[in-house]
Design a protein around this motif. Structure first.
Motif, PDB file in Angstrom:
ATOM      1  N   VAL A  70      -0.287  -2.134   5.333  1.00 16.20           N
ATOM      2  CA  VAL A  70      -1.483  -2.884   4.840  1.00 16.20           C
ATOM      3  C   VAL A  70      -1.971  -2.059   3.528  1.00 16.20           C
ATOM      4  N   LYS A  71      -1.919  -0.464   3.792  1.00 12.00           N
ATOM      5  CA  LYS A  71      -2.246   0.222   2.446  1.00 12.00           C
ATOM      6  C   LYS A  71      -1.555  -0.064   1.093  1.00 12.00           C
ATOM      7  N   ILE A  72      -0.204  -0.135   1.534  1.00 11.65           N
ATOM      8  CA  ILE A  72       1.023  -0.535   0.467  1.00 11.65           C
ATOM      9  C   ILE A  72       0.620  -1.660  -0.019  1.00 11.65           C
ATOM     10  N   ALA A  73       0.398  -2.714   0.823  1.00 12.32           N
ATOM     11  CA  ALA A  73       0.183  -4.139   0.166  1.00 12.32           C
ATOM     12  C   ALA A  73      -1.082  -4.337  -0.610  1.00 12.32           C
ATOM     13  N   GLU A  74      -2.138  -3.586  -0.068  1.00 11.77           N
ATOM     14  CA  GLU A  74      -3.331  -3.827  -0.938  1.00 11.77           C
ATOM     15  C   GLU A  74      -3.066  -3.140  -2.071  1.00 11.77           C
ATOM     16  N   ASP A  75      -2.677  -1.752  -2.216  1.00 12.68           N
ATOM     17  CA  ASP A  75      -2.540  -1.022  -3.481  1.00 12.68           C
ATOM     18  C   ASP A  75      -1.818  -2.014  -4.528  1.00 12.68           C
ATOM     19  N   GLU A  76      -0.604  -2.460  -4.000  1.00 15.60           N
ATOM     20  CA  GLU A  76       0.290  -3.255  -5.035  1.00 15.60           C
ATOM     21  C   GLU A  76      -0.557  -4.540  -5.464  1.00 15.60           C
ATOM     22  N   THR A  77      -1.163  -5.170  -4.515  1.00 17.07           N
ATOM     23  CA  THR A  77      -1.891  -6.175  -4.877  1.00 17.07           C
ATOM     24  C   THR A  77      -2.901  -6.064  -6.050  1.00 17.07           C
ATOM     25  N   LYS A  78      -3.697  -4.943  -5.838  1.00 14.77           N
ATOM     26  CA  LYS A  78      -4.239  -4.379  -7.047  1.00 14.77           C
ATOM     27  C   LYS A  78      -3.698  -4.197  -8.305  1.00 14.77           C
ATOM     28  N   LYS A  79      -2.534  -3.571  -8.215  1.00 10.93           N
ATOM     29  CA  LYS A  79      -1.643  -3.386  -9.330  1.00 10.93           C
ATOM     30  C   LYS A  79      -1.487  -4.486 -10.240  1.00 10.93           C
ATOM     31  N   ALA A  80      -1.285  -5.522  -9.454  1.00 12.13           N
ATOM     32  CA  ALA A  80      -0.479  -6.842  -9.843  1.00 12.13           C
ATOM     33  C   ALA A  80      -1.762  -7.572 -10.315  1.00 12.13           C
ATOM     34  N   LYS A  81      -2.989  -7.175 -10.029  1.00 10.05           N
ATOM     35  CA  LYS A  81      -4.285  -7.995 -10.050  1.00 10.05           C
ATOM     36  C   LYS A  81      -4.144  -9.454  -9.440  1.00 10.05           C
ATOM     37  N   ALA A  82      -3.870  -9.344  -8.202  1.00 12.38           N
ATOM     38  CA  ALA A  82      -3.549 -10.616  -7.451  1.00 12.38           C
ATOM     39  C   ALA A  82      -4.621 -10.467  -6.377  1.00 12.38           C
ATOM     40  N   GLN A  83      -4.699 -11.453  -5.763  1.00 12.80           N
ATOM     41  CA  GLN A  83      -5.800 -11.723  -4.518  1.00 12.80           C
ATOM     42  C   GLN A  83      -5.347 -11.541  -3.274  1.00 12.80           C
ATOM     43  N   LYS A  84      -4.244 -12.185  -2.996  1.00 12.43           N
ATOM     44  CA  LYS A  84      -3.430 -12.065  -1.578  1.00 12.43           C
ATOM     45  C   LYS A  84      -2.283 -12.087  -1.593  1.00 12.43           C
ATOM     46  N   VAL A  85      -1.582 -11.465  -0.570  1.00 16.16           N
ATOM     47  CA  VAL A  85      -0.186 -11.776  -0.410  1.00 16.16           C
ATOM     48  C   VAL A  85       0.151 -12.851   0.562  1.00 16.16           C
ATOM     49  N   THR A  86       1.387 -13.660  -0.107  1.00 13.62           N
ATOM     50  CA  THR A  86       1.873 -14.909   0.681  1.00 13.62           C
ATOM     51  C   THR A  86       3.047 -14.577   1.624  1.00 13.62           C
ATOM     52  N   LEU A  87       3.512 -13.509   1.291  1.00 14.46           N
ATOM     53  CA  LEU A  87       4.933 -12.898   1.962  1.00 14.46           C
ATOM     54  C   LEU A  87       5.052 -11.617   1.708  1.00 14.46           C
ATOM     55  N   ILE A  88       5.495 -10.997   3.029  1.00 10.33           N
ATOM     56  CA  ILE A  88       5.868  -9.435   2.999  1.00 10.33           C
ATOM     57  C   ILE A  88       7.179  -9.460   3.821  1.00 10.33           C
ATOM     58  N   GLU A  89       8.206  -8.675   3.117  1.00  4.90           N
ATOM     59  CA  GLU A  89       9.415  -8.565   3.679  1.00  4.90           C
ATOM     60  C   GLU A  89       9.381  -6.995   3.953  1.00  4.90           C
ATOM     61  N   LEU A  90       9.949  -6.620   5.132  1.00  4.41           N
ATOM     62  CA  LEU A  90      10.056  -5.173   5.675  1.00  4.41           C
ATOM     63  C   LEU A  90      11.320  -5.087   6.148  1.00  4.41           C
ATOM     64  N   GLU A  91      11.954  -3.821   5.616  1.00  6.72           N
ATOM     65  CA  GLU A  91      12.977  -3.315   6.239  1.00  6.72           C
ATOM     66  C   GLU A  91      12.990  -2.284   7.233  1.00  6.72           C
ATOM     67  N   ILE A  92      13.317  -2.533   8.327  1.00  8.09           N
ATOM     68  CA  ILE A  92      13.048  -1.384   9.634  1.00  8.09           C
ATOM     69  C   ILE A  92      14.420  -1.186  10.279  1.00  8.09           C
TER      70      ILE A  92
END
Length: 113
Positions: A11-33
């Motif tokens: 969540v922290k990574i997604a929020e940081d990257e969303t702020k950098k992109a000046k976006a409002q929300k994430v529609t898709l997140i792809e994880l590699e585990i």
């Protein structure tokens, strides 16, 4: 619960990257585990709704690319699948190996709007 801290880190990574992109929300997140990453997938599924509530990931689609553990024997160079770090070479039985794949735990991609 270890998976809750993993989810909160995502969540922290997604929020940081969303702020950098000046976006409002994430529609898709792809994880590699990787299967050797120490993440219990069922536990991650259980804690995910609580971790993403009221965040940029709350309504995002989540895709997980599971990476099977692979190792290469140090004695005979055979590449083989491993379920656990202590698995022996399937060809010669040696315990000396290098892990090639399976320890991954990363955010692979985000789609933001």
């Amino acid at each position: 619960m270890h998976e809750l801290s993993v989810a909160m880190g995502i969540v922290k990574i997604a929020e940081d990257e969303t702020k950098k992109a000046k976006a409002q929300k994430v529609t898709l997140i792809e994880l590699e585990i990787g299967t050797l990453a120490g993440v219990e997938f069922e536990s991650l599924d259980f804690v995910w709704p609580s971790a993403v509530k009221n965040t940029v990931l709350e309504n995002a689609e989540r895709k997980i690319d599971v990476k099977q553990g692979l190792a290469q024997c140090a004695d005979c160079d055979t590449v083989f699948e491993v379920q656990h770090f202590y698995d022996s070479c399937t060809h010669c039985g040696s315990n000396l190996k290098g892990i090639l794949q399976g320890k991954e735990l990363r955010v692979k991609a985000l789609e933001v709007i």
